[in-house]
Design a protein around this motif. Sequence first.
Motif, short mmCIF file in Angstrom:
data_model
loop_
_atom_site.label_atom_id
_atom_site.label_comp_id
_atom_site.label_asym_id
_atom_site.label_seq_id
_atom_site.Cartn_x
_atom_site.Cartn_y
_atom_site.Cartn_z
N PHE A 171 0.85 -1.20 0.00
CA PHE A 171 0.00 0.00 0.00
C PHE A 171 0.89 1.25 0.00
O PHE A 171 0.66 2.20 -0.76
N ALA A 172 1.88 1.23 0.87
CA ALA A 172 2.79 2.39 0.95
C ALA A 172 3.48 2.60 -0.40
O ALA A 172 3.54 3.72 -0.92
N HIS A 173 3.95 1.51 -0.97
CA HIS A 173 4.68 1.60 -2.23
C HIS A 173 3.76 2.12 -3.35
O HIS A 173 4.13 3.02 -4.11
N ALA A 174 2.55 1.55 -3.40
CA ALA A 174 1.62 1.92 -4.48
C ALA A 174 1.26 3.40 -4.42
O ALA A 174 0.94 4.01 -5.44
N HIS A 175 1.30 3.96 -3.23
CA HIS A 175 0.87 5.35 -3.07
C HIS A 175 2.03 6.30 -2.75
O HIS A 175 1.80 7.40 -2.22
N GLN A 176 3.23 5.84 -3.03
CA GLN A 176 4.43 6.67 -2.81
C GLN A 176 4.54 7.23 -1.40
O GLN A 176 4.89 8.39 -1.19
N LYS A 177 4.19 6.40 -0.43
CA LYS A 177 4.41 6.81 0.97
C LYS A 177 5.71 6.18 1.43
O LYS A 177 6.03 5.04 1.05
N ARG A 178 6.43 6.89 2.27
CA ARG A 178 7.61 6.27 2.86
C ARG A 178 7.17 5.24 3.87
O ARG A 178 6.05 5.29 4.40
N LEU A 179 8.07 4.29 4.12
CA LEU A 179 7.70 3.19 5.02
C LEU A 179 8.71 3.12 6.16
O LEU A 179 9.91 3.05 5.94
N HIS A 180 8.16 3.17 7.37
CA HIS A 180 9.01 3.03 8.55
C HIS A 180 8.83 1.62 9.09
O HIS A 180 7.70 1.16 9.25
N GLY A 181 9.92 0.93 9.36
CA GLY A 181 9.85 -0.45 9.83
C GLY A 181 9.77 -0.51 11.35
O GLY A 181 10.61 0.03 12.05
N HIS A 182 8.75 -1.19 11.84
CA HIS A 182 8.52 -1.24 13.30
C HIS A 182 8.10 -2.64 13.66
O HIS A 182 7.11 -3.12 13.11
N ALA A 183 8.72 -3.34 14.52
CA ALA A 183 9.94 -3.05 15.24
C ALA A 183 10.69 -4.37 15.30
O ALA A 183 10.06 -5.39 15.51
N LEU A 184 12.01 -4.34 15.14
CA LEU A 184 12.73 -5.62 15.06
C LEU A 184 12.80 -6.31 16.42
O LEU A 184 12.35 -7.44 16.56
N LEU A 185 13.36 -5.66 17.42
CA LEU A 185 13.44 -6.31 18.74
C LEU A 185 12.56 -5.56 19.74
O LEU A 185 12.85 -4.41 20.09
N TRP A 186 11.51 -6.20 20.16
CA TRP A 186 10.62 -5.62 21.18
C TRP A 186 10.29 -6.75 22.17
O TRP A 186 9.89 -7.83 21.71
N HIS A 187 10.43 -6.46 23.44
CA HIS A 187 10.23 -7.53 24.44
C HIS A 187 8.80 -8.07 24.42
O HIS A 187 8.55 -9.17 24.87
N ARG A 188 7.86 -7.27 23.86
CA ARG A 188 6.46 -7.75 23.82
C ARG A 188 6.09 -8.43 22.52
O ARG A 188 4.95 -8.82 22.34
N ASP A 206 12.89 0.73 13.46
CA ASP A 206 13.04 0.70 14.91
C ASP A 206 13.75 -0.62 15.19
O ASP A 206 13.13 -1.70 15.12
N VAL A 207 15.02 -0.54 15.48
CA VAL A 207 15.79 -1.77 15.70
C VAL A 207 15.52 -2.29 17.10
O VAL A 207 15.31 -3.48 17.31
N ILE A 208 15.51 -1.38 18.05
CA ILE A 208 15.21 -1.75 19.44
C ILE A 208 14.03 -0.90 19.89
O ILE A 208 14.08 0.33 19.82
N ASN A 209 13.03 -1.55 20.37
CA ASN A 209 11.87 -0.84 20.89
C ASN A 209 11.81 -0.99 22.41
O ASN A 209 11.87 -2.12 22.92
#
Length: 334
Positions: A76-93, A130-133
Amino acid sequence: MPSRVGAGSFLQDVAGSRRMLFGAAVSAAHLRDAALCEAILRETGSLTAELEMKWSHVERHEGQFEFQDADAVANFAHAHQKRLHGHALLWHRSIPDWAMKAGRLQDDWDSIERFVAAMARRYSGVESWDVINEPIGPAEQPDGLRQSAFLHAFGPDYIRRALVSARRHAPRAVLCINEYGIEYNTPEHERKRRGLVQLLAELRRDGIPLDCVGVQAHLDLSQHHHFDPAVFARFLDELGAMGLQVRISELDVKEKDSDGSVAERDRAVAEATRSFLSVALQNRAVGSITCWGLSDRYSWLDVPAGNRGLPFDTDMRRKPMHSAILDALSQRQA
Ligand code: XIL
């Protein structure tokens, strides 16, 4: 004097004119809602998957990656030229059950490395991760670090290892540490701020890959009288002085209760937003605002009568919080 913008303006347009970014968290399921999508397309420049990129979601069964939901957000982000933030690689939850079982994480960095590599490879268009959350603990602990399964399995070095892995697999991405409970002038928030600043300073000193810190900013009307502009501004100065980008990464406002008229409630939410952002956006290191959702129709917060802590109401109408964000953005020097 910065120019004022009309109340009809869209958030990303004003943000963009100030060389800032406005974004929102979305869930794959919500993308079936046409009215929400319309608002997202008009108002945002960047999207964050609310849960779809978390480890427990992507790898429910060991070694079997299920990317459909994360793909839906990314596509969806790609199709509409929105930037994409990656959330989250390491999260204790968001550690999958299989990894939690019987101390399975002990000595098994490989499973983390495999997940980080898989995400970086599939979502190579992600601009920042977000590498560490939430690495800082809620109570007094050595180093201020949270007593998470990651800490128990790998010691405090897990943070460095994760950042190094992330850089290796996503060399062009902006790497972030994201934290909550650091906005108010209370002993608890102050302790977390100190823990975070110490952690960041050590990582910078040792040349560990790190570009950005996310201030979640889950504001809370029962606490907001503890917002102290001078204290928060000083904290942002400390972060900026370390050469880090700063993002307001999960903005929303938790109401105390649902007493009062809708107009009063919306005014209180907008005022909290306004007071917070007017301080945050004065700092040049702060480059973006992301709301944790766009509409009260889909908020992770709850009060008995439905929390009203996002810029759009459940009928997808703009609320005073929308104006508060617009005003704060428009007052930022371009
Ligand atoms: C929340 C989502 O909004 C919920 O839908 C999910 O059930 C749990 O996670 N801080 C974070 C986010 O960094 O990942 C959390 O998101 C909200 C608090």
